[in-house]
Write a protein that holds these residues in place. Sequence first.
Motif, PDB file in Angstrom:
ATOM      1  N   ILE A  10     -18.891  -1.185  17.981  1.00 49.85           N
ATOM      2  CA  ILE A  10     -19.510  -2.352  18.605  1.00 49.85           C
ATOM      3  C   ILE A  10     -19.751  -2.033  20.073  1.00 49.85           C
ATOM      4  CG2 ILE A  10     -19.203  -4.777  19.260  1.00 49.85           C
ATOM      5  CD1 ILE A  10     -17.409  -5.091  16.780  1.00 49.85           C
ATOM      6  N   ILE A  11     -21.008  -2.130  20.500  1.00 48.83           N
ATOM      7  CA  ILE A  11     -21.375  -1.852  21.888  1.00 48.83           C
ATOM      8  C   ILE A  11     -21.919  -3.134  22.507  1.00 48.83           C
ATOM      9  CG2 ILE A  11     -22.804  -0.446  23.427  1.00 48.83           C
ATOM     10  CD1 ILE A  11     -22.906   1.672  21.221  1.00 48.83           C
ATOM     11  N   GLY A  12     -21.283  -3.590  23.593  1.00 47.20           N
ATOM     12  CA  GLY A  12     -21.697  -4.828  24.242  1.00 47.20           C
ATOM     13  C   GLY A  12     -22.010  -4.599  25.704  1.00 47.20           C
ATOM     14  N   ASP A  13     -22.795  -5.506  26.271  1.00 46.34           N
ATOM     15  CA  ASP A  13     -23.130  -5.415  27.686  1.00 46.34           C
ATOM     16  C   ASP A  13     -21.866  -5.561  28.536  1.00 46.34           C
ATOM     17  OD1 ASP A  13     -24.860  -5.159  29.875  1.00 46.34           O
ATOM     18  OD2 ASP A  13     -24.952  -7.317  30.145  1.00 46.34           O
ATOM     19  N   VAL A  44     -14.778  -0.468  20.304  1.00 46.03           N
ATOM     20  CA  VAL A  44     -15.655  -1.258  21.174  1.00 46.03           C
ATOM     21  C   VAL A  44     -15.943  -0.469  22.458  1.00 46.03           C
ATOM     22  CG1 VAL A  44     -14.922  -3.499  20.282  1.00 46.03           C
ATOM     23  CG2 VAL A  44     -13.688  -2.498  22.214  1.00 46.03           C
ATOM     24  N   ARG A  45     -17.179  -0.579  22.947  1.00 57.85           N
ATOM     25  CA  ARG A  45     -17.572   0.114  24.174  1.00 57.85           C
ATOM     26  C   ARG A  45     -18.525  -0.758  24.977  1.00 57.85           C
ATOM     27  NH1 ARG A  45     -17.731   5.840  24.487  1.00 57.85           N
ATOM     28  NH2 ARG A  45     -18.662   5.515  26.554  1.00 57.85           N
ATOM     29  N   PRO A  46     -18.415  -0.723  26.302  1.00 50.48           N
ATOM     30  CA  PRO A  46     -19.411  -1.413  27.133  1.00 50.48           C
ATOM     31  C   PRO A  46     -20.579  -0.486  27.453  1.00 50.48           C
ATOM     32  CG  PRO A  46     -17.642  -0.588  28.520  1.00 50.48           C
ATOM     33  CD  PRO A  46     -17.305  -0.164  27.114  1.00 50.48           C
ATOM     34  N   SER A  47     -21.744  -1.056  27.628  1.00 45.43           N
ATOM     35  CA  SER A  47     -22.907  -0.262  28.034  1.00 45.43           C
ATOM     36  C   SER A  47     -24.017  -1.182  28.515  1.00 45.43           C
ATOM     37  CB  SER A  47     -23.429   0.576  26.857  1.00 45.43           C
ATOM     38  OG  SER A  47     -24.576   1.311  27.247  1.00 45.43           O
ATOM     39  N   GLY A  48     -24.773  -0.698  29.483  1.00 48.47           N
ATOM     40  CA  GLY A  48     -26.027  -1.331  29.850  1.00 48.47           C
ATOM     41  C   GLY A  48     -27.143  -0.600  29.139  1.00 48.47           C
TER      42      GLY A  48
END
Length: 337
Positions: A10-13, A44-48
Amino acid sequence: MLLTKEDALIIGDWDADGAVSAAILSYMQNSRAYPSNKKLVVYVRPSGPRELRKVMNDYSGCPEFIAFLDIPYIQENFGIFEDIKKSCPNTQVIYVDHHFSTIDNVEVLRKFIDKFRLGKDKPTSMHLLDIAHEIKLQLPQRLELFAKALWYIELGRKPSDEIKETVRVVATISRALKLNREEKFWEKMVRWLSNPLPIPLGKSDLEIMNKVEEEIKKRDEELEKAVEDLAISARRVGCFRFVDARKKWKRRGVSSLATRLARKFKAPVALLAKVKDGEILVIRTKNATAKKIADELYAIGMAVNTGGHRNISIVRLKRGYDLKKIEDVLVKYCRYI
């Protein structure tokens, strides 16, 4: 990291909407309710949008599903979705978002995405909250409250007294996540939000929150000073106040600066700013006209791409753009404001 059919990604802003969205989807999957009824290890990872390729390069293999949450689509990322479907045809790809750039390109993405949930009138976390309600899954109260608080924040609505404190906390967390941009802190927030048991944040995390609150106060003071300095040089372009901040503002937070200028002038604002890889025009209006202006600038070849929301659009300008043509478009759309 090698991912298998026993895993999910899951990749979220980076902001609170991305983190809360990742937490809701994590909780749904850990409950085996959505999108898979299998027991999976959820990463889970954050990314723009501009760092998405770099994040994806950290993984290989084919997980059960990959979800992209609250990440506006940009043309440079088309190959990511194409590559996933080519190398992992059985991996389910999920995209939940509320940004116009994603909604406008839904037909481009459709053949690579298995499950879409798009809509401009509510934050991404509220779309996931809707999915939870549709499948009759009860979420932890904290997740429900945070998602509802984000609805007030994203749409600029005045919160009711019963949720006012939650909105304040969520707003602080959102700025903490964006200003700090510490991946482990983001992941910890997602785990904390998605766990039904109250897991207290550690001392180091609370120190980060305190430091960020200090940074927010300092940043607010800097923004107010910049607003006063820039307001003097503003000129009228139709109904807009046009501000050239290319030499005076070289930090993050251009959107916040445009919003504060609009508040000061009580008028729509067009803010020209320099960023790391070029120049941008931030358009701030009270209604959806900002989005229409951004679309036209793209259509007439002044923009590389556009992003943002309907009342605040970020236009990445092409090299050698014609400022006079841009001003003509601003004047043209004044009748819609």
